[in-house]
Write an enzyme that holds these catalytic residues in place. Structure first.
Site, PDB file in Angstrom:
ATOM      1  N   ASP A 336     -47.685 -40.989   9.203  1.00  0.00           N
ATOM      2  CA  ASP A 336     -46.909 -41.444   8.601  1.00  0.00           C
ATOM      3  C   ASP A 336     -45.546 -41.598   9.857  1.00  0.00           C
ATOM      4  O   ASP A 336     -44.524 -40.548   9.290  1.00  0.00           O
ATOM      5  CB  ASP A 336     -46.995 -40.352   7.441  1.00  0.00           C
ATOM      6  CG  ASP A 336     -45.243 -40.353   6.167  1.00  0.00           C
ATOM      7  OD1 ASP A 336     -45.826 -39.699   5.105  1.00  0.00           O
ATOM      8  OD2 ASP A 336     -45.911 -41.928   6.124  1.00  0.00           O
ATOM      9  N   ASP A 712     -11.182 -49.699  14.740  1.00  0.00           N
ATOM     10  CA  ASP A 712     -11.293 -48.545  15.695  1.00  0.00           C
ATOM     11  C   ASP A 712     -11.338 -48.474  16.842  1.00  0.00           C
ATOM     12  O   ASP A 712     -11.772 -49.306  17.686  1.00  0.00           O
ATOM     13  CB  ASP A 712     -12.376 -47.553  14.950  1.00  0.00           C
ATOM     14  CG  ASP A 712     -12.015 -46.121  16.042  1.00  0.00           C
ATOM     15  OD1 ASP A 712     -11.558 -46.433  16.782  1.00  0.00           O
ATOM     16  OD2 ASP A 712     -12.413 -44.492  15.386  1.00  0.00           O
ATOM     17  N   ASP A 774      -5.969 -44.712  17.467  1.00  0.00           N
ATOM     18  CA  ASP A 774      -6.932 -45.570  17.595  1.00  0.00           C
ATOM     19  C   ASP A 774      -6.721 -46.278  16.504  1.00  0.00           C
ATOM     20  O   ASP A 774      -8.158 -47.338  16.261  1.00  0.00           O
ATOM     21  CB  ASP A 774      -7.803 -45.811  18.682  1.00  0.00           C
ATOM     22  CG  ASP A 774      -8.217 -43.961  18.508  1.00  0.00           C
ATOM     23  OD1 ASP A 774      -7.714 -43.328  17.378  1.00  0.00           O
ATOM     24  OD2 ASP A 774      -9.637 -44.219  18.891  1.00  0.00           O
ATOM     25  N   ASP A 775      -6.778 -45.472  15.403  1.00  0.00           N
ATOM     26  CA  ASP A 775      -6.900 -46.017  13.753  1.00  0.00           C
ATOM     27  C   ASP A 775      -6.382 -45.933  13.011  1.00  0.00           C
ATOM     28  O   ASP A 775      -4.923 -46.295  12.919  1.00  0.00           O
ATOM     29  CB  ASP A 775      -7.470 -44.624  13.122  1.00  0.00           C
ATOM     30  CG  ASP A 775      -8.192 -43.751  13.743  1.00  0.00           C
ATOM     31  OD1 ASP A 775      -9.456 -44.661  14.428  1.00  0.00           O
ATOM     32  OD2 ASP A 775      -7.851 -42.539  13.896  1.00  0.00           O
ATOM     33  N   ASP A1201      25.545  17.634   0.179  1.00  0.00           N
ATOM     34  CA  ASP A1201      25.781  16.547   0.540  1.00  0.00           C
ATOM     35  C   ASP A1201      25.808  15.335  -0.548  1.00  0.00           C
ATOM     36  O   ASP A1201      25.737  15.718  -1.624  1.00  0.00           O
ATOM     37  CB  ASP A1201      24.131  16.699   1.838  1.00  0.00           C
ATOM     38  CG  ASP A1201      23.908  15.618   2.518  1.00  0.00           C
ATOM     39  OD1 ASP A1201      24.015  15.425   3.711  1.00  0.00           O
ATOM     40  OD2 ASP A1201      25.829  14.563   2.766  1.00  0.00           O
ATOM     41  N   ASP A1262      27.942  19.103   6.199  1.00  0.00           N
ATOM     42  CA  ASP A1262      27.690  18.319   6.737  1.00  0.00           C
ATOM     43  C   ASP A1262      29.919  18.379   7.586  1.00  0.00           C
ATOM     44  O   ASP A1262      30.514  18.457   6.572  1.00  0.00           O
ATOM     45  CB  ASP A1262      27.699  17.158   7.150  1.00  0.00           C
ATOM     46  CG  ASP A1262      27.960  15.701   6.131  1.00  0.00           C
ATOM     47  OD1 ASP A1262      27.211  15.688   5.720  1.00  0.00           O
ATOM     48  OD2 ASP A1262      28.840  16.472   5.518  1.00  0.00           O
TER      49      ASP A1262
END
Length: 1498
Positions: A336, A712, A774-775, A1201, A1262
């Site tokens: 086939d 192309d 190339d396109d 502080d 401080d």
């Protein structure tokens, strides 16, 4: 001058006989310098020994001299000394080599070798480069360091999982075998993935398209008049199945042949006795691993691919049947040509005792089958038909009418089979062409490409015709085909289409010529996985429902199908020739340059004005590389490709000093592409960048085009000659020779620039052409105009001798593909098969996969509204700012849905009217460019634009933000809108008056200058109407603070029955008869029952009051309510605070109980998202701990502080004063301003501290300017308060305040992250949470230590539970006294424990007055320029006073505001000899000002 005198560094050798002085030339590449490189030394010795083995030497002295000539200094000097000392006539060559090896050999560093190996992997390098690099590194390993088994194990760990499984199954005995097995496995996978089918020879798996390539290589496939479209299925399956299929028989019979296994009764797989193949445990284990590994891989699907039927026998039937003999057994066989592969029935396999091997599951369906079948087993069959010996692979089926079915791959490979079978089955008359009577078939359905479900009535008339066909086998060469005549029918269809007549009832007759559009052949397969997404590739071709064609002998041939469905908009692989649709004059004029083959290089190619040159950087080295190792099979492929290039005169043999290696890269169709590795040459080449055109600009030029042609070029690079003087640089080496290019090869760094410049110069003046390398796309508004445009373009190509590849071109069509887009009349859309690839892209698991997905999306982002906003979660994952969560999954689905819903944009037309709508929000900016008609009605969308904002841009005012959105949108669409009038719409009305503003900001002025360059009409668009741009820019995210209602303990009673502990307690107390415990909690329920029965202590802990269960006076919480309790005491804004495990446990445990309480809290807090976001890792403290004296009582010793860096509130509050009682740890948080001075600080202390708690004895702080001010110092002295300040740059002195500030900052983030401008509103709540939370040191809350009781909290909805306590005066005094004593003891204990823990790994720095020390630059000086190259310490300075063991006062300049007391962590003792010490004492120490100036201005 003698020969020895010419040796560099020599000349002192004794005179040798003439026969000792060889005349062999020096090889420059074979030298050794003696740089202690063991690897190079081994390679040098191996190469020199190899070269010397091919020459007959008279004595050892001549061999030594030859070796010496290849040595360079210092190795040459060593050789001179060695020979001079030993005597050249006295020593042997082996002694010389041994001395060279012992002197310059350096043992390798094993760690470096292993580190280099761990950097390798197959996933990064590919199998060829992995093998090459691994072998190179492994050769440096000492010979006896590792066994062969260890080497194999080390190598296989670098492979991918799939390759590792296959190599492990082969059980290699040597490292070489393992590397070869990995290479063969991966080569098969890369070559034939994703599609494969069984090879006709039965030994390998090949790609389904491999069969096609044999036919595509000849010319007859370009003659579409004779091409019949056949389809063959490909099965794309899991990657893991691709590996183990290579050459099953050979792989399993490495040590024993099939006959030997049968004779000795051995297993075909493991070669052991006692079992058969299907009982082999080793084979089952491997297959099970592979099956489990492949379960999560890609699922199977069937996809149709077109092939060309073998047209050398076009007049033969498609099927034939015959009984053949296999192993003296008659087998009923069907030949086939329509079957894509071969099948055999299982009973024949068992009868003939064939070896069965596993294959990937194959899913198929026949002509009339309603269900599909699956098979995953196959055999290899050897049979003979007449004199033809054939080996084929066939799938096994359980039920089939024929015992063997031979399909299309074999019949195409052996075309004589059908001739042989038919000649023995039928008479010669039966082989004549069949002709068809002119008949009419009614009620025929036709599916058009645009509307598959709309049947049309068509009348078909059939008549014979004679067509001219090209027989490739009869042609002497590709350019001289021989014409043969074949009879085919039908050729003309007359179609009556009522739909084309409108609703008037009349009909029009259409005639379709099948000379150019041949009906597809009957396809035995049906697309199963996506049947609804296919449509016809042939528009308006009839598909009869029950049509039949009357043959000459009076029999009817049933037509099952005449159209094969393929994916919509898929690439037409059938090579349908559209060139013949052009006018005849165009076909005749340009037939020479539009062809499927690339002719040999013409002699006049050098006349082309463009030539590619290679300019080398000064001083750069040209490549001189050896060829890569290749297999024998790959070497044959290389030789074939090289021979073809030689025949076409694209390359010539070379004697160039340069050489670059080559690699074979498999194509999708199963063939190979020869690639030269020019990386070394490219590094040495001066780059010549040439910009490629922007794809958006190209698409904007299409306008109202109605007809398109795509061209192309055929191997465009090979149509440009090389500059003759630079050809030698392109030389490449193969295992069989060296060649150089006469044309421009692929892979050169400047090749794209040369080609792009050439194409741009050729078509620069043509506005109807788009060129991208190339396109080429040619577009026109009418057919007549298109023929002129096409003639112009082809004429230029012809003049430049550029050949166009015919089968990749599409001429004069209304829709075509260009650069990944489907372009048609008023349509630009993404390609559907590209969208399908994105749709089927698996969910990314790694950053690289996410980047790959975004790369695919970004190419089509112009079709996706709100692209940047949707993709933002994925971008955060790529930037490692987020984990992969459900947000990323939703973003993936949104992007796929947006792209796959058939988005269509209209091309830009310079003559049309356009409208730009913009909008901006805090999350991003968006815009949409639309085309409108003269009535301002929407025609279509040209493009979308979206962009995320930078952090600074989010702070712009609303007006500037809207203007920013306009500017960004105009910059994006500038190439279309600049110089053209358009409408600009925005929903911010203040922009309408921006141009009239007198003195705008500089940024706004710059934007307005940009706006002035555009010609537009500004139009106000109400916000609710600006739907599209709003959706692109806006996204609303709301975060609500975690809240919880008070706990209602009465509701817990309903959960007792389903709780294992509560139900067990109630049943034991006989308060409950039945329970509803879930099966997963039954084991815990039984365990509690057992404990209640056996343990009296356990029973006594539980009691029942008011129907509530208590555990030692604590409420028992059911499982379903435990999260609610933890949520209240951890997440709640008033009672929680997102504290850690210890604090949360201290809050919950006095009131509630459930089993594993602490474990539940740990798990809950570990998974708390808010905690993970706001808590940071607390680094270890450095330096000795010198704790402050323990506070004597409440509010006698305080610390304070400031918290800065807060956003200003509506009252301009931007700082918090923190005051903490060092005894009770109670704190007050006072909101204030940064402009606070000393006077205002004193006022705050009187109002919030002294008026409530009295005057303290000490205040620790401080050295803030407010505390060091004269007013503050005078006040503390008058009030008798001792002010204790920390040393410079050492905030740990005020540790209490600093620790409190850390907690305060975290609470602020938890409470006000969504409303940062109102942080002062939450400050009282935060203070209450802080003071009511037990501390780890004292075990009690600051409230209780300070006041003697806990304040009442409304968290518990119960009259029985009261937190606040009521005391009499005497009781309160006693209680406070007890708390004071207990607190002091706990503070002392905590202080001792903290001091011990912190000082375990610390070493004290003890200094004396007069010692000299160095000071770290961070102690006083701010960072200046070039700090990385400045000295770390400055000084020396003299110690003038000892404050304590942790702080010293130094002899620094007194005019500085900073204190001269320095902590020891910034000091380092100066170690000097006696003389240096005297010098230091004699001169003054370096001063601070000088060092400060040096650091800041150096």
């Amino acid at each position: 001058m003698s020969f020895m005198d010419q040796i560099p560094g020599g000349g002192n050798y004794p005179k040798l006989p003439v026969e000792c002085l060889p005349n062999f030339p020096i090889q420059p590449s074979l030298t050794f310098r003696g740089r202690n490189d063991s690897h190079k030394l081994k390679n040098f010795i191996s190469e020199i020994m190899l070269n010397m083995s091919m020459i007959s030497w008279p004595n050892d002295a001549s061999r030594i001299v030859y070796c010496r000539r290849h040595l360079l200094n210092p190795a040459a000097q060593w050789a001179n000394d060695f020979v001079q000392e030993q005597g050249i006539l006295e020593i042997t060559f082996d002694t010389f080599i041994q001395g060279l090896y012992q002197h310059f050999y350096k043992p390798p560093d094993i760690n470096k070798i292993f580190n280099a190996i761990t950097q390798l992997s197959e996933a990064k390098l590919g199998i060829e480069r992995l093998n090459q690099r691994f072998r190179k590194i492994w050769d440096r390993m000492p010979p006896d360091f590792m066994t062969e088994k260890a080497a194999i194990m080390t190598y296989t760990r670098l492979l991918t999982k799939e390759t590792y499984n296959i190599v492990r199954m082969h059980k290699p005995e040597t490292l070489k075998d393992a590397m070869e097995e990995a290479y063969q496995t991966t080569a098969l996978t890369e070559r034939f993935f994703p599609g494969f089918e069984l090879d006709a020879d039965g030994d390998t798996i090949i790609g389904a398209t491999t069969h096609l390539q044999e036919e595509y290589d000849s010319d007859y496939d370009s003659e579409d008049n004779l091409t019949q479209n056949r389809y063959v299925h490909t099965v794309r399956t899991r990657r893991s199945y691709n590996k183990p299929m290579s050459n099953h028989r050979n792989r399993r019979n490495n040590n024993a042949s099939r006959e030997e296994c049968i004779k000795n009764r051995l297993c075909f797989y493991c070669k052991k006795e006692g079992h058969r193949l299907n009982e082999c445990r080793a084979r089952k284990a491997v297959l099970t691993d592979l099956e489990l590994e492949s379960k999560d891989q890609q699922t199977l699907f069937i996809k149709t691919l077109p092939i060309v039927h073998y047209i050398a026998i076009p007049e033969m039937d498609n099927t034939a049947e015959k009984t053949i003999k296999i192993q003296n057994t008659k087998v009923k066989t069907l030949f086939d040509s329509g079957s894509p592969t071969s099948f055999i029935r299982r009973d024949i396999v068992e009868l003939l005792k064939y070896e069965i091997y596993e294959t990937p599951p194959l899913r198929f369906r026949g002509f009339v089958a309603t269900k599909s079948a699956v098979t995953s087993e196959a055999v290899t069959i050897d049979l003979k038909i007449n004199d033809l010996q054939i080996t084929l692979a066939a799938y096994i089926l359980d039920n089939m009418d024929y015992q063997l079915l031979i399909g299309n791959p074999i019949l195409r490979r052996y075309p004589k089979i059908l001739h042989t079978v038919l000649n023995t089955r039928e008479s010669p008359d039966s082989l004549k062409p069949k002709t068809y009577r002119s008949e009419t078939v009614n009620n025929v359905r036709t599916y058009s490409a645009g509307n598959r479900g709309n049947p049309r009535n068509i009348k078909l008339s059939f008549a014979p015709t004679i067509l001219e066909a090209t027989d490739p086998k009869s042609a002497g060469n590709r350019g001289n085909p021989r014409n043969t005549k074949l009879s085919l029918a039908p050729t003309i269809l007359e179609a009556t289409d009522p739909k084309s007549a409108g609703n008037r009832g009349d009909s029009r007759t259409k005639t379709l010529s099948l000379a150019t559009t041949t009906p597809a052949a009957i396809d035995p397969l049906t697309t199963l996985d996506n049947p609804g997404s296919t449509q016809s590739t042939f528009a308006q071709f009839p598909i009869p429902e029950e049509a039949s064609i009357l043959e000459e002998d009076g029999k009817y041939s049933n037509v099952v199908s005449t159209i094969q469905s393929v994916e919509p908009n898929a690439t037409d692989h059938s090579n349908k020739d559209t060139f013949c649709t052009l006018p005849v004059w165009l076909q005749q004029k340009y037939r020479e340059i539009i062809r499927n083959d690339l002719p040999p290089r013409p002699a006049d190619i050098n006349n082309i004005p463009v030539k590619h040159d290679i300019e080398i950087k000064p001083g750069a080295r040209l490549p001189r590389l050896q060829p890569y190792h290749v297999t024998e099979k790959n070497e044959q492929e290389i030789n074939k490709i090289v021979q073809k290039l030689l025949d076409n005169k694209f390359i010539v043999p070379s004697k160039s000093p340069c050489s670059s290696p080559v690699v074979l890269v498999p194509k999708k169709d199963g063939t190979f592409r020869l690639c030269v590795d020019y990386r070394t040459l490219n590094k040495a080449t001066i780059s010549d960048p040439f910009p490629l055109p922007r794809i958006d600009n190209l698409l904007s030029r299409i306008g109202n085009a109605q007809i398109f042609t795509t061209l192309d070029l055929h191997s465009g690079y090979h149509q440009i000659p090389m500059e003759p003087k630079d050809r030698y640089k392109t030389a490449f080496v193969t295992p069989s020779g060296k060649y150089e290019y006469t044309v421009m090869p692929f892979g050169l760094v400047n090749a794209p620039s040369t080609f792009a410049r050439y194409m741009a110069d050729t078509f620069r003046d043509l506005r109807f052409v788009n060129v991208y390398l190339d396109d080429i796309l040619i577009f026109s508004e009418s057919p007549e105009e298109h023929w002129k445009h096409l003639d112009t373009v082809l004429e230029r190509l012809k003049n430049e001798n550029l050949i166009v590849k015919k089968k990749k071109c599409k001429f004069a069509s209304e829709e075509t593909e260009f650069l990944g887009y489907s372009i048609g009349i008023q349509k630009i859309a993404p390609l559907q098969h590209k969208c399908a690839a994105i749709r089927d892209f698996p969910t990314p698991k790694t950053v690289k996969q996410a980047q790959r997905f975004l790369g695919m999306i970004n190419y089509y982002r112009r079709f996706i509204p709100n692209c940047s906003k949707i993709a933002q979660p994925i971008q955060l994952f790529i930037c490692d700012k987020s984990q992969w969560t459900e947000k990323q999954d939703k973003a993936i689905e949104k992007l796929k849905a947006a792209l796959c819903n058939s988005p269509v944009l209209v091309p830009f037309n310079n003559k049309a009217n356009y409208r730009l709508t913009t909008d901006a929000s805090k999350d991003g900016i968006g815009a949409v460019l639309e085309e409108v008609d003269n009535k301002n009605k929407l025609v279509g969308v040209v493009g979308y634009f979206s962009k995320s904002l930078e952090s600074a841009q989010k702070n712009y005012p609303a007006g500037e933000l809207e203007l920013l959105g306009i500017i960004k949108a105009l910059h994006h669409f500038r190439y279309m809108l600049h110089g053209k009038h358009f409408t600009l719409r925005t929903d911010h009305i203040s922009l309408l008056s921006l141009q009239n503003k007198n003195e705008p900001a500089r940024r706004v002025q710059r934007w307005l200058d940009d706006l002035a360059t555009y010609d537009f009409t500004l139009e106000y668009l109400a916000g609710p109407k600006n739907v599209v741009a709003d959706a692109i820019s806006r996204a609303i995210y709301t975060i609500t603070p975690e809240t919880s209602r008070p706990i209602d303990t009465e509701s817990w009673k309903s959960y007792y029955k389903s709780d294992p502990l509560c139900s067990a307690v109630l049943i034991h107390m006989k308060e409950l008869t039945q329970h509803n415990v879930t099966p997963e909690d039954m084991s815990a329920f039984r365990s509690y029952q057992k404990k209640l029965e056996l343990s009296e202590t356990f029973r006594k802990n539980y009691s029942l009051e008011d129907e509530m269960i208590y555990y030692q006076d604590r409420l028992v919480v059911p499982i379903k309510q435990q999260n609610a309790v933890m949520r209240l005491y951890h997440d709640h804004t008033l009672f929680g605070g997102h504290f850690g495990v210890t604090v949360t446990l201290a809050k919950i445990s006095p009131i509630y109980y459930w089993p594993k309480l602490q474990h539940s809290i740990i798990q809950y807090i570990r998974t708390c998202v808010q905690c993970q976001l706001i808590k940071s890792h607390r680094p270890r403290l450095h330096g000795l701990l010198q704790p402050l004296p323990i506070a004597e009582g409440r509010w006698l010793d305080i610390s304070m502080d400031f918290v800065t860096g807060l956003p200003p509130t509506s009252n301009n509050l931007n700082m918090i004063l923190v005051v903490v009682d060092r005894f009770s740890k109670r704190a007050h948080f006072i909101a204030t301003r940064k402009t606070l001075d000393a006077t205002q600080l004193i006022d705050l202390l009187f109002r919030y501290i002294f008026s409530y708690h009295g005057f303290p004895r000490t205040i620790t702080s401080d050295r803030d300017v407010r505390m060091t001010a004269d007013k503050y110092q005078e006040l503390t002295k008058r009030l008798g308060i001792k002010s204790t300040m920390s040393s410079a740059n050492h905030p740990q002195t005020d540790g209490q305040s600093e620790r409190t500030i850390q907690t305060l900052n975290r609470l602020l983030r938890a409470y006000v992250s969504t409303n940062i401008q109102n942080w002062h509103v939450y400050l009282p709540q935060i203070e209450f949470v802080y003071n009511s939370t037990p501390t780890r040191t004292l075990g009690k809350s600051p409230f209780e230590i300070d006041l003697g009781y806990l304040p009442n909290t409304p968290a518990i909805k119960s009259d029985d539970e009261v937190n606040a306590r009521s005391f009499t005066a005497v009781e309160l005094a006693k209680h406070l006294k007890a708390l004071t004593i207990q607190t002091k003891e706990q503070l002392e204990h905590a202080q001792i424990e903290m001091e011990t823990n912190n000082n375990q790994r610390r070493k004290p720095l003890l200094l004396n007055i007069g010692d000299h020390v160095l000071v770290h630059r961070d102690a006083y000086f701010k960072k200046g320029a070039y700090m990385k190259v400045q000295q770390i310490y400055v000084g020396p300075f003299r110690v003038v006073k000892k404050i304590n063991d942790n702080a010293y006062e130094l002899d620094l300049n007194s005019h500085k505001k900073k204190h001269r007391v320095i902590n020891v962590q910034f000091l380092k003792s100066l170690y000097t000899v006696q003389t240096r010490t005297q010098r230091i004492n004699q001169s003054a120490p370096l001063r601070e000002l000088r060092e400060h100036t040096k650091l800041l201005h150096s």
